[in-house]
Design a protein around this motif. Structure first.
Motif, PDB file in Angstrom:
ATOM      1  N   ARG A   3      65.775 -46.165  73.901  1.00 62.63           N
ATOM      2  CA  ARG A   3      65.238 -44.817  74.049  1.00 62.63           C
ATOM      3  C   ARG A   3      64.130 -44.801  75.087  1.00 62.63           C
ATOM      4  O   ARG A   3      64.069 -43.918  75.950  1.00 62.63           O
ATOM      5  CB  ARG A   3      64.713 -44.315  72.694  1.00 62.63           C
ATOM      6  N   GLN A   4      63.262 -45.799  75.031  1.00 66.36           N
ATOM      7  CA  GLN A   4      62.156 -45.872  75.978  1.00 66.36           C
ATOM      8  C   GLN A   4      62.670 -46.079  77.403  1.00 66.36           C
ATOM      9  O   GLN A   4      62.184 -45.456  78.351  1.00 66.36           O
ATOM     10  CB  GLN A   4      61.220 -47.022  75.588  1.00 66.36           C
ATOM     11  N   ARG A  40      65.585 -45.196  78.554  1.00 72.41           N
ATOM     12  CA  ARG A  40      66.245 -43.953  78.978  1.00 72.41           C
ATOM     13  C   ARG A  40      65.222 -42.908  79.392  1.00 72.41           C
ATOM     14  O   ARG A  40      65.384 -42.223  80.410  1.00 72.41           O
ATOM     15  CB  ARG A  40      67.128 -43.447  77.835  1.00 72.41           C
ATOM     16  N   GLU A  41      64.148 -42.772  78.608  1.00 69.48           N
ATOM     17  CA  GLU A  41      63.127 -41.768  78.920  1.00 69.48           C
ATOM     18  C   GLU A  41      62.436 -42.073  80.243  1.00 69.48           C
ATOM     19  O   GLU A  41      62.196 -41.172  81.052  1.00 69.48           O
ATOM     20  CB  GLU A  41      62.098 -41.702  77.786  1.00 69.48           C
ATOM     21  N   GLU A  46      64.885 -41.275  83.082  1.00 72.69           N
ATOM     22  CA  GLU A  46      65.032 -39.827  83.276  1.00 72.69           C
ATOM     23  C   GLU A  46      63.785 -39.236  83.930  1.00 72.69           C
ATOM     24  O   GLU A  46      63.893 -38.377  84.811  1.00 72.69           O
ATOM     25  CB  GLU A  46      65.315 -39.142  81.931  1.00 72.69           C
ATOM     26  N   SER A  47      62.616 -39.699  83.539  1.00 71.71           N
ATOM     27  CA  SER A  47      61.372 -39.206  84.130  1.00 71.71           C
ATOM     28  C   SER A  47      61.326 -39.497  85.621  1.00 71.71           C
ATOM     29  O   SER A  47      60.988 -38.624  86.437  1.00 71.71           O
ATOM     30  CB  SER A  47      60.159 -39.848  83.435  1.00 71.71           C
ATOM     31  N   LYS A  94      59.484 -31.911  77.872  1.00 71.02           N
ATOM     32  CA  LYS A  94      59.698 -32.965  76.883  1.00 71.02           C
ATOM     33  C   LYS A  94      58.914 -34.236  77.239  1.00 71.02           C
ATOM     34  O   LYS A  94      58.300 -34.884  76.370  1.00 71.02           O
ATOM     35  CB  LYS A  94      61.198 -33.292  76.794  1.00 71.02           C
ATOM     36  N   TYR A  95      58.938 -34.607  78.529  1.00 77.15           N
ATOM     37  CA  TYR A  95      58.285 -35.839  78.949  1.00 77.15           C
ATOM     38  C   TYR A  95      56.866 -35.616  79.461  1.00 77.15           C
ATOM     39  O   TYR A  95      56.227 -36.550  79.939  1.00 77.15           O
ATOM     40  CB  TYR A  95      59.131 -36.542  80.030  1.00 77.15           C
TER      41      TYR A  95
END
Length: 455
Positions: free
Chosen positions: A403-404, A406-407, A410-411, A445-446
């Motif tokens: 998850r980390q 991926r985030e 994406e950021s 979200k981020y």
């Protein structure tokens, strides 16, 4: 990472604390033991990856002798188990003894369940990573004998070697020093129909020029002072097998012409002789030199280059082999620890980070030498970056939490697209394959400041 059960063994003689800990670890199957005998029974039955161990066990509940003995017995039976010891408040001496004996970490009483839960989870993740590395190291030797290959880059090289080996094509192995060219050359021989014939190797850069010709092609009795008897050369001795010419790029020009003649006509003439001797041999060459550059500088014959490179195989440097550094390092660590009777060793977090960030100019040979030194120098059960003589990593390595990862990816993609389109949100969203509202939702979200380009 795996479908294996997440089993935790809690060794604690206090029934109340034992019961409390049994329900404190979310996601783990918790089994308990109250003394050394029951702990070893549970260890054999459940094979837990992680153990929490109270050092104050009966019959020495007020001391630590029984707990330390249990620790040693656990690690002797299952060396890869991560043991977290629980000590009395301010009992630093026994905490250090436990760590020196191979404990993963220690916690002092009173135990903070949240902190202990975090440590247990971290121990589990490290256990799984090490288990996977051992598995890969074992599987990695499968493609070619003596070669550990787990990266896409090296697996591609191994597949090429397997395809080329059954032929008699002359092969040129290209790669930096320390990348394993001789191992791959040997694999070409071992997988060929000539495997039962001789394997002869010569390093063209290691023999003085005035001796290299007689070393390669042999000499007749009386050819020069000291030539007391007729002696066949390396090429002749390889008849029926494989001849490996390492560092062929350093071959002196007069010998380049003689090697070319041999490759064209498959006959040699010994130094001081006139008789042509036919030789049936498969030739494999290797070099770290850039041969096209040496050809342009007039230092290497172009016609010879095309003769020795019927098939060229480029071997990537260690820095270019995805994920392979840690696998190879773990293999060498286990090998040297066993050879030196050091028991089971593992890499500390700072060592793993340093291994991944070092550029490895000396490639696999450098890695092997650094790990060997580290095994000699390591004082505890963990090898550190200092033991490897590597500088600490400048930044945190890529996390293992998907998850980390991926985030973060994406950021970066959101900010890059926004910049690439000059701040046009619609174009940025289109570039990313999402809608404008989705773009704004992800920014929120981020918590990204897209104007500044950071979060």
């Amino acid at each position: 990472m795996t479908g294996e059960r997440k089993t935790l063994l809690v060794v604690e003689d206090d029934p109340g604390l034992q019961s409390a800990l049994k329900w404190a670890f979310e996601g783990f199957e918790v089994v308990t033991a109250e003394d050394r005998a029951s702990a070893m029974a549970q260890l054999r039955r459940h094979e837990p990856a992680v153990v929490t161990l109270d050092l104050g066990l009966p019959p020495d509940a007020g001391g630590a002798s029984e707990g330390l003995a249990t620790l040693n017995e656990i690690l002797a039976a299952r060396p890869h188990t991560k043991v977290i010891v629980v000590t009395g408040n301010n009992d630093n001496e026994n905490a250090l003894k436990a760590t020196a004996s191979g404990a993963f970490l220690f916690c002092q009483k009173p135990v903070d369940p949240e902190l202990l839960g975090f440590i247990v989870d971290r121990a589990w993740q490290l256990h799984e990573l090490e288990r996977e590395n051992r598995s890969l190291a074992g599987a990695g030797s499968a493609p070619l004998k003596g070669i550990i290959a787990t990266s896409p880059q090296m697996l591609s090289v191994c597949r090429t070697v397997e395809k080329v080996a059954p032929t008699d094509a002359t092969v040129l192995l290209l790669g930096e020093s320390g990348t394993g060219k001789e191992l791959l050359a040997r694999a070409l021989h071992d997988l060929s129909p000539r495997r039962d014939g001789p394997w002869m190797a010569i390093n063209c850069a290691a023999i003085p020029e005035n001796l290299l010709e007689s070393e390669l092609f042999g000499y007749e009795k009386g050819a020069f002072t000291g030539a007391a008897k007729t002696t066949p050369g390396t090429v002749e001795c390889a008849d029926g097998g494989t001849l490996f010419l390492d560092e062929v790029g350093d071959l002196p020009q007069p010998l380049q012409a003689k090697l070319l003649r041999f490759l064209q006509e498959r006959v040699i003439t010994r130094v001081g002789g006139r008789k042509e001797i036919p030789v049936d041999v498969r030739v494999v060459c290797a070099t770290h030199q850039n041969l096209p550059d040496r050809i342009a500088q007039g230092e290497f014959r172009e016609d010879l280059y095309y003769r020795i490179s019927e098939i060229s195989i480029a071997i990537p440097g260690l820095r270019d082999r995805e994920g392979e550094v840690v696998v190879l390092a773990s293999h060498f660590l286990n090998q040297f620890a066993q050879d030196m009777k050091k028991g089971t060793l593992s890499f500390s977090d700072d060592a793993l980070a340093a291994l991944e960030q070092h550029p490895w100019p000396g490639n696999v040979r450098e890695l092997e030498n650094r790990v060997k030194r580290a095994v000699i120098m390591a004082e505890g059960k963990q090898v550190t970056a200092a033991d490897l003589e590597l500088a600490p990593a400048e930044q945190d390595p890529m996390p293992f939490n998907l998850r980390q990862v991926r985030e973060e990816a994406e950021s970066r993609a959101l900010i890059r697209a926004y910049r690439h389109t000059g701040g046009n949100v619609s174009q940025a969203a289109e570039l990313l394959g999402i809608t404008r509202p989705t773009f704004y939702a992800l920014i929120k979200k981020y918590n990204l400041d897209i104007q500044a380009g950071n979060g």
